[in-house]
Design a protein around this motif. Structure first.
Motif, short mmCIF file in Angstrom:
data_model
loop_
_atom_site.label_atom_id
_atom_site.label_comp_id
_atom_site.label_asym_id
_atom_site.label_seq_id
_atom_site.Cartn_x
_atom_site.Cartn_y
_atom_site.Cartn_z
N MET A 1 1.01 -1.21 -0.03
CA MET A 1 0.34 0.00 -0.21
C MET A 1 0.96 1.57 -0.12
O MET A 1 0.58 2.18 -0.68
CB MET A 1 -0.64 -0.04 1.62
N LYS A 2 2.34 1.23 0.53
CA LYS A 2 2.67 2.27 0.75
C LYS A 2 3.21 3.02 -1.11
O LYS A 2 3.72 4.05 -0.83
CB LYS A 2 4.36 2.19 0.73
N GLY A 3 3.20 2.05 -1.30
CA GLY A 3 3.29 2.66 -3.74
C GLY A 3 2.05 3.48 -3.49
O GLY A 3 2.32 4.58 -4.61
N GLU A 4 1.51 3.37 -3.24
CA GLU A 4 0.32 3.78 -3.69
C GLU A 4 -0.35 5.01 -3.01
O GLU A 4 -1.32 5.91 -3.15
CB GLU A 4 -0.94 3.23 -3.76
N VAL A 5 0.26 5.08 -1.04
CA VAL A 5 0.41 6.44 -0.88
C VAL A 5 1.13 7.15 -0.60
O VAL A 5 2.23 6.19 0.22
CB VAL A 5 -0.57 5.82 0.27
N ASP A 9 0.78 11.02 3.47
CA ASP A 9 -1.01 10.90 3.42
C ASP A 9 -1.17 9.35 5.20
O ASP A 9 -1.80 9.50 5.15
CB ASP A 9 -1.25 10.05 2.38
#
Length: 42
Positions: A1-5, A9
């Motif tokens: 998920m870190k790649g998307e956010v 954030d």
């Protein structure tokens, strides 16, 4: 998920989650205190 956010954030979301969790825990603790007092009256 870190790649998307972004990190900012993600950090903000974690802080918001912690605040919501603490608020609900405080509400539960207060309800428990009231219920305990109610049960001790009987």
């Amino acid at each position: 998920m870190k790649g998307e956010v972004g990190d900012d954030d993600l950090s903000r979301g974690e802080k918001e989650l912690e605040q919501l969790t603490k608020a609900h825990i405080d509400q539960i603790d207060e309800a428990l205190k009231r219920k305990e007092a109610e049960l001790l009256e009987v």
